[in-house]
Design a protein around this motif. Structure first.
Motif, PDB file in Angstrom:
ATOM      1  N   THR A   1     -51.113  70.606  79.912  1.00  0.00           N
ATOM      2  CA  THR A   1     -50.148  71.689  79.748  1.00  0.00           C
ATOM      3  C   THR A   1     -49.962  72.034  78.277  1.00  0.00           C
ATOM      4  O   THR A   1     -49.876  73.208  77.901  1.00  0.00           O
ATOM      5  CB  THR A   1     -48.797  71.298  80.369  1.00  0.00           C
ATOM      6  OG1 THR A   1     -48.994  70.990  81.754  1.00  0.00           O
ATOM      7  CG2 THR A   1     -47.780  72.423  80.247  1.00  0.00           C
ATOM      8  N   CYS A   2     -49.907  71.017  77.443  1.00  0.00           N
ATOM      9  CA  CYS A   2     -49.745  71.246  76.008  1.00  0.00           C
ATOM     10  C   CYS A   2     -50.928  72.022  75.444  1.00  0.00           C
ATOM     11  O   CYS A   2     -50.769  72.924  74.625  1.00  0.00           O
ATOM     12  CB  CYS A   2     -49.591  69.914  75.289  1.00  0.00           C
ATOM     13  SG  CYS A   2     -48.975  70.062  73.604  1.00  0.00           S
ATOM     14  N   GLU A   3     -52.117  71.707  75.931  1.00  0.00           N
ATOM     15  CA  GLU A   3     -53.332  72.354  75.422  1.00  0.00           C
ATOM     16  C   GLU A   3     -53.461  73.794  75.895  1.00  0.00           C
ATOM     17  O   GLU A   3     -53.995  74.640  75.177  1.00  0.00           O
ATOM     18  CB  GLU A   3     -54.558  71.551  75.878  1.00  0.00           C
ATOM     19  CG  GLU A   3     -55.884  72.108  75.397  1.00  0.00           C
ATOM     20  CD  GLU A   3     -57.079  71.301  75.900  1.00  0.00           C
ATOM     21  OE1 GLU A   3     -58.210  71.795  75.784  1.00  0.00           O
ATOM     22  OE2 GLU A   3     -56.862  70.176  76.393  1.00  0.00           O
ATOM     23  N   HIS A   4     -52.975  74.091  77.100  1.00  0.00           N
ATOM     24  CA  HIS A   4     -53.203  75.400  77.705  1.00  0.00           C
ATOM     25  C   HIS A   4     -51.989  76.325  77.688  1.00  0.00           C
ATOM     26  O   HIS A   4     -52.024  77.417  78.279  1.00  0.00           O
ATOM     27  CB  HIS A   4     -53.700  75.231  79.143  1.00  0.00           C
ATOM     28  CG  HIS A   4     -55.089  74.677  79.225  1.00  0.00           C
ATOM     29  ND1 HIS A   4     -55.351  73.315  79.192  1.00  0.00           N
ATOM     30  CD2 HIS A   4     -56.295  75.277  79.287  1.00  0.00           C
ATOM     31  CE1 HIS A   4     -56.651  73.112  79.266  1.00  0.00           C
ATOM     32  NE2 HIS A   4     -57.248  74.293  79.321  1.00  0.00           N
ATOM     33  N   THR A   5     -50.907  75.912  77.039  1.00  0.00           N
ATOM     34  CA  THR A   5     -49.726  76.770  76.890  1.00  0.00           C
ATOM     35  C   THR A   5     -49.225  76.659  75.454  1.00  0.00           C
ATOM     36  O   THR A   5     -49.686  75.813  74.682  1.00  0.00           O
ATOM     37  CB  THR A   5     -48.576  76.363  77.840  1.00  0.00           C
ATOM     38  OG1 THR A   5     -47.999  75.132  77.378  1.00  0.00           O
ATOM     39  CG2 THR A   5     -49.067  76.195  79.268  1.00  0.00           C
ATOM     40  N   ASN A   6     -48.235  77.493  75.112  1.00  0.00           N
ATOM     41  CA  ASN A   6     -47.727  77.427  73.740  1.00  0.00           C
ATOM     42  C   ASN A   6     -46.710  76.309  73.525  1.00  0.00           C
ATOM     43  O   ASN A   6     -46.026  76.288  72.507  1.00  0.00           O
ATOM     44  CB  ASN A   6     -47.189  78.780  73.270  1.00  0.00           C
ATOM     45  CG  ASN A   6     -46.039  79.322  74.110  1.00  0.00           C
ATOM     46  OD1 ASN A   6     -45.396  78.597  74.860  1.00  0.00           O
ATOM     47  ND2 ASN A   6     -45.792  80.622  73.982  1.00  0.00           N
TER      48      ASN A   6
END
Length: 201
Positions: free
Chosen positions: A167-172
């Protein structure tokens, strides 16, 4: 209607102010699939596509939206979580998200969780709003910058969420630091229950 499952991050390429409105122009990988009048959630805010040009699209936010959200804080080059409206013939992987941001919150703490990260957010305490369903509950749902998340350790005006590396990698969420302002949408089911209860009092 959205699910809180972010498709990707769009890059903000231009900001144009027109009276009290702001036009945001963004670039994403599926711009060629978009159509005028289509609804897209931007950091959880439902906005309508008003212009398409080359590999960019433009949406407009009015004053009410800017007052309730973090969109007015955006700068050219910022990454924005985006999600197209939900197709009603598949699994609901997140939860029911309207794209109607209720208010903003501020990140007040971040803590490592052996690879994942705990983020704690604080929002203004308003008893009247809480009685109308604007609150979080343990293991309930909340939308933060358009991301459907599960609440832990809620208080009257704070809550914590656990963010996995994906989630951290694919969202801001990768761009959030202590002091960052995020958009909140509280669970619509909680709002309806609070409203129904008010009639029985």
């Amino acid at each position: 209607m959205f699910s809180g499952i972010v498709e990707e991050m769009a890059t903000l390429t231009a900001i144009e102010r027109e009276q009290e409105n702001i036009h945001f122009t963004l670039r994403c990988s599926f711009t060629s699939e978009l159509k005028i009048d289509q609804s897209i959630a931007h950091n959880g805010v439902c906005l309508t596509v008003v212009r398409l040009k080359d590999d960019t699209y433009t949406v407009t936010a009015m004053k009410e939206t800017l007052d309730r959200s973090n969109l007015g804080l955006l700068k050219v080059g910022d990454r924005v979580n985006i999600e197209r409206s939900m197709i009603m013939n598949g699994r609901l992987d997140g939860h029911i998200v309207q794209g109607h941001v209720d208010q903003t919150a501020k990140c007040i703490a971040m803590k490592d969780a052996d690879g994942s990260t705990y983020f704690t957010f604080e929002y203004p305490l308003n008893r009247g709003m809480a009685q109308r369903g604007y609150f979080t509950v343990d293991k309930g749902s909340v939308t933060v910058n358009g991301v459907s998340l599960t609440v832990c350790e809620p208080t009257d005006n704070t809550f914590t969420v656990a963010i996995i590396p994906y989630t951290c990698e694919h969202t801001n969420f990768a761009d959030i630091t202590i002091g960052s302002v995020v958009n909140l949408e509280f669970d619509i089911l909680g709002k309806y229950i609070a409203r129904l209860q008010s009639f029985s009092e």
